[in-house]
Scaffold this motif. Structure first.
Motif, short mmCIF file in Angstrom:
data_model
loop_
_atom_site.label_atom_id
_atom_site.label_comp_id
_atom_site.label_asym_id
_atom_site.label_seq_id
_atom_site.Cartn_x
_atom_site.Cartn_y
_atom_site.Cartn_z
N ARG A 220 53.50 78.88 30.19
CA ARG A 220 52.86 78.09 31.25
C ARG A 220 51.85 77.14 30.58
NH1 ARG A 220 51.59 78.77 37.03
NH2 ARG A 220 49.44 78.10 37.44
N ALA A 222 49.19 74.21 29.74
CA ALA A 222 48.14 73.55 30.51
C ALA A 222 48.22 72.06 30.19
CB ALA A 222 46.77 74.12 30.14
N ARG A 313 42.86 79.51 32.09
CA ARG A 313 43.06 79.82 33.52
C ARG A 313 44.43 79.34 34.00
NH1 ARG A 313 38.83 83.36 34.89
NH2 ARG A 313 37.28 82.93 33.27
N VAL A 314 44.89 78.25 33.43
CA VAL A 314 46.24 77.78 33.75
C VAL A 314 47.28 78.67 33.07
CG1 VAL A 314 47.86 75.84 33.56
CG2 VAL A 314 45.44 75.40 34.06
N PHE A 320 45.71 76.59 39.13
CA PHE A 320 46.73 75.56 38.94
C PHE A 320 46.14 74.31 38.30
CE2 PHE A 320 49.26 71.90 40.13
CZ PHE A 320 50.56 72.34 39.93
N ARG A 321 44.90 73.99 38.69
CA ARG A 321 44.29 72.73 38.24
C ARG A 321 42.85 73.01 37.84
NH1 ARG A 321 45.16 67.23 38.77
NH2 ARG A 321 43.37 65.92 39.30
N THR A 322 42.50 72.72 36.59
CA THR A 322 41.18 73.06 36.07
C THR A 322 40.57 71.86 35.33
OG1 THR A 322 42.04 73.91 33.96
CG2 THR A 322 41.85 75.48 35.78
N SER A 341 46.52 70.91 34.20
CA SER A 341 47.32 71.34 35.34
C SER A 341 48.54 72.11 34.88
CB SER A 341 47.75 70.11 36.15
OG SER A 341 48.64 70.47 37.19
N ALA A 342 49.03 73.00 35.75
CA ALA A 342 50.25 73.74 35.47
C ALA A 342 51.48 72.85 35.57
CB ALA A 342 50.39 74.92 36.43
#
Length: 349
Positions: A220, A222, A313-314, A320-322, A341-342
């Motif tokens: 996943r 980022a 966090r992603v 989803f968006r940091t 973002s993911a």
């Protein structure tokens, strides 16, 4: 524009005192760990951030290359500031399209010298530096101006410090600092010791990758959907210290609206309040869930860590968006904002 993502992040367990390790000894386990995590032994580009004044030696970044491995020859660069700006350089390098991966790292040992005296060297050499005004005193001027302009109270600053320290105690890499005491003497009024980021030694590294290589290296990724940095006038007296126009512009250009998590490089409690306002962060945004710089502030790596924590966090699916933010210079003089973002398009679709 080419799709580029943070695919791996590693950092030291930061220390609040000199544990006898040289910079390369701090850095080597981080580089080894991130190579093992990605399965990469070499990278298309390598860029670092450090400061000769902290090390007390010229070209200190050269010895750190021993931790990376510079033979056979590698494509390498260095910035004499926080490694978040090394990440920006690596991002631009990847946009050229001829390489697919980049290693970015930063390191610093604040415990080796008098950090406040060292940071005085970044000031204007003709008017400010000869006065010997230190970074905390300048921050206190900004904090007082902000409190008077905004109507915020010292209790609001303490609340920021308390929340940051509580979050930091849940972070295995941060310093585990106690709850702020209500009767602590001022460091420089209106700032108390808990309002000031602690002296910290540490290092961190990030791997960037482009397109399908990013998808191959990370389940996943980022994706960097926006990144921008802006600067204020050098002289603090010719700008409004109670606001951060450069952070506002960087956030606007990077697309800060709608993030769920924001890792802000606030080295003083009042800076978080200024940055929240400048970036337009709503009440529902989780700010510095890692504890931020008030729980661990390794110079030349703390800004890169903010981007790494936001990317993490992603990676783990919790957001989803940091947003990752880095600052440099006195009173938030320079600001960099990186939105992750993911999705490479930055939306749920």
């Amino acid at each position: 524009m080419r799709e580029i993502a943070v695919v791996a992040f590693a950092q030291t367990r930061h220390s609040g005192a000199d544990e006898g390790l040289a910079e390369i000894e701090l850095l080597a386990p981080v580089i080894t760990g991130i190579k093992e995590r990605t399965g990469l032994a070499r990278f298309g580009f390598t860029c670092s951030g450090s400061c000769d004044y902290l090390a007390g030696a010229p070209f200190s970044f050269v010895s750190a290359l021993d931790a990376v491995g510079a033979w056979p020859p590698i494509s390498e660069s260095h910035v004499e500031m926080d490694a978040a700006w090394a990440l920006y350089e690596a991002w631009v390098r990847l946009l050229h399209g001829d390489i697919d991966t980049a290693l970015v790292y930063g390191f610093g040992k604040s415990s080796q010298g008098n950090l406040r005296a060292i940071l005085t060297q970044q000031l204007d050499p003709y008017h400010l530096a000869p006065l010997g005004i230190d970074s905390v005193s300048l921050a206190a001027l900004q904090a007082r101006a902000y409190l008077e302009r905004s109507g915020a109270k010292e209790d609001d600053l303490r609340a920021v410090a308390a929340r940051s320290r509580a979050s930091g105690r849940g972070n295995p890499f941060a310093l585990h600092l106690p709850e702020p005491g209500g009767d602590e003497e001022y460091d420089v009024a209106p700032l108390r010791p808990y309002d000031v980021a602690p002296i910290t030694d540490g290092a961190a590294a990030i791997v960037l990758a482009a397109g399908d290589k990013a998808r191959e290296l990370c389940e996943r990724p980022a994706w960097i959907t926006g990144i921008d940095h802006r600067g204020e006038p050098h002289a603090p007296g010719v700008r409004d210290l109670t606001r951060s126009e450069s952070a506002r512009l960087a956030g606007e250009k990077a697309g800060a609206d709608g993030v769920e998590v924001a890792e802000l490089h606030a080295q003083f409690s009042h800076e978080e309040l200024i940055l929240r306002e400048a970036l337009g962060l709503r009440d529902g945004v989780a700010v510095n869930p890692s504890g931020g710089a008030l729980s661990a502030n390794p110079m030349m790596a703390a800004g890169l860590i903010r981007i790494g924590e936001a990317a993490a966090r992603v990676h783990d699916g919790s957001a989803f968006r940091t947003l990752g933010h880095a600052s440099s210079g006195p009173c938030l003089q320079q600001n960099l904002v990186c939105v992750l973002s993911a999705s490479p398009g930055g939306n749920d679709g």
